[in-house]
Design a protein around this motif. Structure first.
Motif, PDB file in Angstrom:
ATOM      1  N   VAL A  18       0.839  -1.199   0.000  1.00 57.10           N
ATOM      2  CA  VAL A  18       0.000   0.000   0.000  1.00 57.10           C
ATOM      3  C   VAL A  18       0.874   1.250   0.000  1.00 57.10           C
ATOM      4  N   LYS A  19       1.873   1.258   0.878  1.00 54.29           N
ATOM      5  CA  LYS A  19       2.749   2.424   1.004  1.00 54.29           C
ATOM      6  C   LYS A  19       3.519   2.671  -0.284  1.00 54.29           C
ATOM      7  N   GLU A  20       4.002   1.572  -0.922  1.00 48.34           N
ATOM      8  CA  GLU A  20       4.783   1.723  -2.152  1.00 48.34           C
ATOM      9  C   GLU A  20       3.955   2.318  -3.286  1.00 48.34           C
ATOM     10  N   GLU A  21       2.671   1.915  -3.373  1.00 48.94           N
ATOM     11  CA  GLU A  21       1.837   2.384  -4.493  1.00 48.94           C
ATOM     12  C   GLU A  21       1.077   3.660  -4.182  1.00 48.94           C
ATOM     13  N   PHE A  22       0.524   3.772  -2.973  1.00 50.96           N
ATOM     14  CA  PHE A  22      -0.321   4.913  -2.631  1.00 50.96           C
ATOM     15  C   PHE A  22       0.400   5.972  -1.793  1.00 50.96           C
ATOM     16  N   GLY A  23       1.522   5.589  -1.166  1.00 48.00           N
ATOM     17  CA  GLY A  23       2.215   6.549  -0.319  1.00 48.00           C
ATOM     18  C   GLY A  23       1.601   6.633   1.070  1.00 48.00           C
ATOM     19  N   ARG A  24       2.027   7.631   1.819  1.00 46.34           N
ATOM     20  CA  ARG A  24       1.592   7.773   3.207  1.00 46.34           C
ATOM     21  C   ARG A  24       0.186   8.336   3.341  1.00 46.34           C
ATOM     22  N   ASP A  25      -0.397   8.807   2.241  1.00 46.18           N
ATOM     23  CA  ASP A  25      -1.724   9.418   2.309  1.00 46.18           C
ATOM     24  C   ASP A  25      -2.854   8.405   2.108  1.00 46.18           C
ATOM     25  N   ALA A  26      -2.519   7.128   2.042  1.00 50.04           N
ATOM     26  CA  ALA A  26      -3.544   6.108   1.827  1.00 50.04           C
ATOM     27  C   ALA A  26      -4.495   6.020   3.013  1.00 50.04           C
ATOM     28  N   VAL A  27      -5.761   5.738   2.702  1.00 55.23           N
ATOM     29  CA  VAL A  27      -6.772   5.493   3.732  1.00 55.23           C
ATOM     30  C   VAL A  27      -7.030   3.993   3.774  1.00 55.23           C
ATOM     31  N   ILE A  28      -6.858   3.354   4.920  1.00 56.21           N
ATOM     32  CA  ILE A  28      -7.085   1.915   5.061  1.00 56.21           C
ATOM     33  C   ILE A  28      -8.561   1.694   5.375  1.00 56.21           C
ATOM     34  N   LEU A  29      -9.276   1.033   4.439  1.00 56.63           N
ATOM     35  CA  LEU A  29     -10.701   0.772   4.614  1.00 56.63           C
ATOM     36  C   LEU A  29     -10.970  -0.525   5.367  1.00 56.63           C
ATOM     37  N   GLN A  30     -10.126  -1.539   5.123  1.00 58.52           N
ATOM     38  CA  GLN A  30     -10.395  -2.848   5.733  1.00 58.52           C
ATOM     39  C   GLN A  30      -9.141  -3.703   5.664  1.00 58.52           C
ATOM     40  N   THR A  31      -8.921  -4.536   6.683  1.00 58.44           N
ATOM     41  CA  THR A  31      -7.860  -5.536   6.648  1.00 58.44           C
ATOM     42  C   THR A  31      -8.468  -6.878   7.034  1.00 58.44           C
ATOM     43  N   ARG A  32      -7.953  -7.941   6.472  1.00 53.28           N
ATOM     44  CA  ARG A  32      -8.438  -9.269   6.848  1.00 53.28           C
ATOM     45  C   ARG A  32      -7.355 -10.292   6.572  1.00 53.28           C
ATOM     46  N   GLN A  33      -7.407 -11.392   7.309  1.00 52.72           N
ATOM     47  CA  GLN A  33      -6.542 -12.532   7.090  1.00 52.72           C
ATOM     48  C   GLN A  33      -7.405 -13.722   6.695  1.00 52.72           C
ATOM     49  N   PHE A  34      -6.924 -14.517   5.770  1.00 57.27           N
ATOM     50  CA  PHE A  34      -7.716 -15.628   5.257  1.00 57.27           C
ATOM     51  C   PHE A  34      -6.785 -16.716   4.746  1.00 57.27           C
ATOM     52  N   GLN A  35      -7.391 -17.831   4.359  1.00 55.21           N
ATOM     53  CA  GLN A  35      -6.625 -18.907   3.761  1.00 55.21           C
ATOM     54  C   GLN A  35      -6.932 -18.944   2.277  1.00 55.21           C
ATOM     55  N   SER A  36      -5.901 -19.128   1.475  1.00 57.30           N
ATOM     56  CA  SER A  36      -6.072 -19.144   0.030  1.00 57.30           C
ATOM     57  C   SER A  36      -6.963 -20.299  -0.388  1.00 57.30           C
ATOM     58  N   LYS A  37      -7.608 -20.126  -1.540  1.00 57.43           N
ATOM     59  CA  LYS A  37      -8.611 -21.081  -1.997  1.00 57.43           C
ATOM     60  C   LYS A  37      -7.974 -22.342  -2.572  1.00 57.43           C
ATOM     61  N   ARG A  38      -8.578 -23.463  -2.215  1.00 61.26           N
ATOM     62  CA  ARG A  38      -8.221 -24.734  -2.842  1.00 61.26           C
ATOM     63  C   ARG A  38      -9.491 -25.516  -3.097  1.00 61.26           C
ATOM     64  N   LEU A  39      -9.418 -26.490  -3.952  1.00 65.18           N
ATOM     65  CA  LEU A  39     -10.591 -27.240  -4.377  1.00 65.18           C
ATOM     66  C   LEU A  39     -11.235 -27.984  -3.226  1.00 65.18           C
ATOM     67  N   LEU A  40     -12.577 -27.928  -3.184  1.00 69.76           N
ATOM     68  CA  LEU A  40     -13.403 -28.724  -2.267  1.00 69.76           C
ATOM     69  C   LEU A  40     -13.073 -28.471  -0.801  1.00 69.76           C
ATOM     70  N   GLY A  41     -12.803 -27.214  -0.478  1.00 69.69           N
ATOM     71  CA  GLY A  41     -12.708 -26.834   0.923  1.00 69.69           C
ATOM     72  C   GLY A  41     -11.402 -27.143   1.614  1.00 69.69           C
ATOM     73  N   LEU A  42     -10.385 -27.693   0.886  1.00 71.88           N
ATOM     74  CA  LEU A  42      -9.115 -27.984   1.524  1.00 71.88           C
ATOM     75  C   LEU A  42      -8.423 -26.675   1.896  1.00 71.88           C
ATOM     76  N   LYS A  43      -7.765 -26.650   3.054  1.00 70.18           N
ATOM     77  CA  LYS A  43      -7.159 -25.427   3.537  1.00 70.18           C
ATOM     78  C   LYS A  43      -5.909 -25.088   2.735  1.00 70.18           C
ATOM     79  N   GLY A  44      -5.762 -23.818   2.412  1.00 63.88           N
ATOM     80  CA  GLY A  44      -4.606 -23.350   1.671  1.00 63.88           C
ATOM     81  C   GLY A  44      -3.675 -22.540   2.549  1.00 63.88           C
ATOM     82  N   LYS A  45      -2.850 -21.734   1.923  1.00 66.33           N
ATOM     83  CA  LYS A  45      -1.844 -20.932   2.616  1.00 66.33           C
ATOM     84  C   LYS A  45      -2.486 -19.719   3.279  1.00 66.33           C
ATOM     85  N   ASP A  46      -1.977 -19.348   4.469  1.00 69.91           N
ATOM     86  CA  ASP A  46      -2.456 -18.145   5.144  1.00 69.91           C
ATOM     87  C   ASP A  46      -2.078 -16.916   4.333  1.00 69.91           C
ATOM     88  N   ARG A  47      -3.051 -16.018   4.113  1.00 70.35           N
ATOM     89  CA  ARG A  47      -2.824 -14.797   3.344  1.00 70.35           C
ATOM     90  C   ARG A  47      -3.429 -13.606   4.082  1.00 70.35           C
TER      91      ARG A  47
END
Length: 357
Positions: A18-47
């Motif tokens: 965010v900082k590299e592209e938008f700089g220090r003036d960026a407004v953070i609307l939302q943050t979240r942590q999730f697991q990447s998608k894999r077929l049929l509900g198998l758990k993927g990598k933390d993202r």
């Protein structure tokens, strides 16, 4: 205003992007942590994901050059009150810079600008007025997004306190019921290991039974075909020991009252806990509202928005949901089972409407 999602392996890395592209003036609307998608509900990598915005139209404020206080003090003939005045000027400028940084991050739009920003994204006047009223004068893009989101009713997810929990899907032909019910089956039957059964009454569309049966076999879930209300009731009774029964129904045109009456009889026979009306986001607002109005007679209690990935804009789906008053249950944005099914997220939908990528 530019809005973008930044994804990385951690929140810290996403914020760095965010900082590299938008700089220090960026407004953070939302943050979240999730697991990447894999077929049929198998758990993927933390993202991690950060939704950020920046106002690309804010002109730089003129900066008054600072007078060299130290140099002035060293000059002969400078009076103490002049030094104090210079120090006060420097402090005032520092405060101005602090205010500039804050106002850049949370710049408030004028009422007219806020209204126009909402209209430009396809929202009709009644939704614009409700959103502005909900924002209560805080009209930066983040506040508008949150205000629009707060207007959208969200249905609670199943708790399975009542067993079996019977979830029926209804909707017009082509709205994505069968694929959606397969996603629900994978989410709860496989992902959450709920004891799940499938019942399909969609015996009119060629290939519908075979399509759902294939998913049932992959997921190792029992499935039954019912052609009449009596057969639906019997199938439900046979699976009364299950935690979840998913009932797929035949797609019906909202413009054929007789077909809707037949569908109503099938739904009543299932004695559903919830009736989810699938509405395609790719349809026009007029069609979506017509579908919602006509399908109320079959007992719809939830709104399930499908095909967000095929919609030219999310504004129509958001407007139809808001006007209907039916709580949103899930959204879908692709054909992948079960990954392209999400529990309804009002903030995510509002961000899509207002230009998030």
């Amino acid at each position: 205003m530019k809005i973008k999602r930044f994804e990385a392996d951690s929140i810290q890395e996403a914020m760095k992007l965010v900082k590299e592209e938008f700089g220090r003036d960026a407004v953070i609307l939302q943050t979240r942590q999730f697991q990447s998608k894999r077929l049929l509900g198998l758990k993927g990598k933390d993202r991690a994901e950060v939704l950020a915005a920046i106002d690309v139209n804010v002109p730089p404020r003129p900066v008054t050059p600072l007078r060299p206080v130290a140099a002035a003090v060293r000059q002969p003939g400078v009076k103490p009150e002049e030094v104090e005045s210079l120090r006060k000027e420097v402090e005032d400028l520092r405060e101005a810079f602090r205010g500039l940084a804050l106002s850049t991050a949370t710049r408030t739009l004028e009422n007219s600008e806020g209204s126009e920003a909402l209209r430009q994204h396809g929202l009709p006047e009644d939704v614009v007025e409700r959103t502005l009223a909900e924002a209560k004068g805080a009209l930066d893009i983040g506040s508008l997004t949150k205000a629009l989101a707060s207007l959208l009713p969200i249905a609670p997810l199943p708790t399975f306190e009542q067993r079996p929990h019977i979830l029926a899907l209804v909707g017009p032909t082509g709205s994505g019921k069968t694929t959606t019910i397969a996603k629900l089956a994978a989410r709860y039957g496989l992902g959450e290991a709920r004891r799940t059964a499938l019942i399909t009454a969609d015996t009119y569309r060629i290939g519908a039974v075979g399509q759902l049966r294939t998913y049932a076999e992959i997921l190792k879930l029992p499935m039954e075909v019912a052609m009449t209300p009596a057969e639906v009731a019997s199938a439900v009774e046979r699976h009364s020991d299950k935690e979840l029964i998913l009932v797929d129904t035949v797609g019906r045109s909202q413009r054929k009252p007789m077909h809707l009456s037949e569908l109503e009889a099938l739904v009543k026979a299932a004695r559903p806990t919830e009736v989810h009306l699938t509405v395609s986001a790719a349809a026009s607002l007029a069609v979506q509202e017509e579908v919602i109005e006509r399908f109320r007679r079959v007992g719809a209690t939830r709104l399930l928005v499908t095909k967000l990935d095929e919609a030219a804009a999310a504004a129509d789906a958001c407007t139809a949901a808001l006007r209907s008053g039916l709580p949103l249950s899930y959204t879908t944005d692709g054909q992948t089972v079960p990954d392209d099914l999400q529990a309804a997220d009002a903030l995510r939908l509002a961000a899509l409407v207002l230009g998030a990528t």
